[in-house]
Design a protein around this motif. Structure first.
Motif, PDB file in Angstrom:
ATOM      1  N   ASP A   1      -1.216   5.871   0.179  1.00 15.90           N
ATOM      2  CA  ASP A   1      -0.652   6.533  -1.059  1.00 15.90           C
ATOM      3  C   ASP A   1      -1.540   7.473  -1.733  1.00 15.90           C
ATOM      4  OD1 ASP A   1       1.948   5.003  -0.659  1.00 15.90           O
ATOM      5  OD2 ASP A   1       0.938   3.435  -1.807  1.00 15.90           O
TER       6      ASP A   1
ATOM      7  N   ARG B   1       7.489   5.479  -1.029  1.00 15.69           N
ATOM      8  CA  ARG B   1       6.984   6.614  -2.058  1.00 15.69           C
ATOM      9  C   ARG B   1       7.760   6.430  -3.591  1.00 15.69           C
ATOM     10  NH1 ARG B   1       7.919  12.855  -0.558  1.00 15.69           N
ATOM     11  NH2 ARG B   1       6.798  12.237   0.997  1.00 15.69           N
TER      12      ARG B   1
ATOM     13  N   SER C   1       5.489   3.513  -4.954  1.00 15.00           N
ATOM     14  CA  SER C   1       4.250   4.027  -5.341  1.00 15.00           C
ATOM     15  C   SER C   1       4.524   4.996  -6.647  1.00 15.00           C
ATOM     16  CB  SER C   1       3.627   5.121  -4.310  1.00 15.00           C
ATOM     17  OG  SER C   1       3.578   4.647  -3.147  1.00 15.00           O
TER      18      SER C   1
ATOM     19  N   LEU D   1      -0.343  11.722  -5.468  1.00 13.45           N
ATOM     20  CA  LEU D   1       0.497  11.530  -4.142  1.00 13.45           C
ATOM     21  C   LEU D   1       0.647  12.669  -3.290  1.00 13.45           C
ATOM     22  CD1 LEU D   1       3.047   9.086  -5.568  1.00 13.45           C
ATOM     23  CD2 LEU D   1       1.112   8.642  -4.690  1.00 13.45           C
TER      24      LEU D   1
END
Length: 351
Positions: free
Chosen positions: A200, A266, A269, A287
């Motif tokens: 990540d 994603r 995260s 990210l």
């Protein structure tokens, strides 16, 4: 942002247990009675609670997003000051190391343990020199998102030279880099010489040759770099790389399922970073995505979790465990976790 009370000597970044309970209750309910906050004066001192103008017997909370902004501004100022101090110390080190004329060999070696490389041409020359001397292994960390074609092309001549000598290479990227065709072409060209994994988030750019010399950026636009040859520093950076490597996922392997229908890896995260109090721009940078893409993911995350505001989104993230906090209250007593229903999304379940 430290509090001034003797019983609550902390800042908004780490509330006491009692303050955490009262502030969380105020966010959920919109306000709390003034007497509830009497045992925790830190909340008023830190401006996390303030009087309700419509009824002075009640206190209303500062929005979590406002608190996040305050904390981030303070952190940014601290980091900027630290970077300036490090830059000054390195410049002073080089200046003092250059004084005194000829020195014994041992002292000369110590003076070259940290070298400041000013300008892209000097950085490239030092990298080429290290490439020519490398015989066994290169470790790299490549932050950011999809690597531009010109970056991959610029480093290709060094990579091919290393491959020709049988040097092994391991590269760490963010998960976003998986979507770049240029990287896939580069890895295919290099064959089994290069192993790549993704995370990540990764640390800032690092290139480590033979565990003897490392290069790291020394400013934001990477026109200034540090060449490190001190054994302790190089060993430390090698250890950091190995620990990240063990946590990373091979580029050829799929990313793990989040376990929550409708929420991508994603978005999971992003939710975790939102729960830590980061703003959109910081999340995007960490990210390796654009701010626009980050906000689009946040919008989808809000829709999936049924959140009508940022404050409510923070609550929903905690409710379904996307903030990384264990959810013992929602787990069943058997071996299988109890099914959790996403707020305002009755058809979607969390296992």
């Amino acid at each position: 942002m430290a509090g001034h009370g003797t019983e609550h000597p902390h800042g908004a970044d780490r509330l006491c247990e009692a303050g955490d309970r009262v502030y969380s209750r105020a966010v959920r309910r919109g306000r709390v009675p003034r007497e509830d906050a009497e045992p925790v004066p830190c909340l008023l001192e830190l401006a996390l609670l303030h009087p309700d103008p419509d009824d002075m017997a009640w206190l209303v909370p500062a929005a979590p997003q406002e608190v996040m902004t305050r904390l981030l501004r303070g952190l940014y100022d601290e980091v900027s000051a630290s970077q300036r101090r490090v830059g000054s110390a390195v410049a002073a080190f080089e200046w003092y190391a250059g004084l005194g004329g000829p020195r014994p060999q041992a002292a000369a070696a110590e003076g070259s343990a940290i070298r400041v490389l000013d300008g892209l041409s000097r950085i490239q020359a030092a990298m080429d020199e290290a490439t020519e001397a490398c015989t066994t292994e290169v470790l790299t960390v490549q932050p950011g998102g999809i690597r531009p074609e010109h970056e991959l092309t610029e480093g290709l001549h060094r990579a091919l030279a290393l491959r020709g000598r049988g040097v092994r290479m391991r590269d760490l990227y963010t998960h976003v880099a998986r979507h770049g065709q240029g990287l896939l072409n580069y890895l295919e060209l290099m064959g089994g010489t290069v192993q790549a994994r993704t995370l990540d988030e990764v640390i800032d750019r690092l290139i480590l040759f033979d565990r003897t010399v490392a290069f790291i950026p020394a400013n934001a636009d990477r026109t200034l770099a540090l060449e490190l040859r001190h054994p302790a520093l190089v060993e430390y950076l090698g250890t950091v790389f190995e620990r990240l490597w063990r946590l990373a996922i091979p580029l050829t392997a799929p990313l793990p399922d989040t376990g929550i229908e409708g929420i991508s890896h994603r978005e999971q995260s992003i939710a975790a970073l939102l729960a830590e109090g980061h703003q959109d721009a910081v999340i995007a940078e960490r990210l390796g995505i654009s701010v626009r893409t980050c906000r689009a993911h946040i919008a989808r995350l809000s829709e999936t979790l049924g959140a009508a505001s940022r404050t409510q989104l923070g609550v929903r993230i905690a409710q379904v465990g996307l903030d990384g906090t264990p959810r013992h209250a929602e787990l069943g007593s058997g071996p299988e976790p109890a099914s959790l229903t996403l707020p305002a999304q009755e058809s979607r379940n969390v296992r």
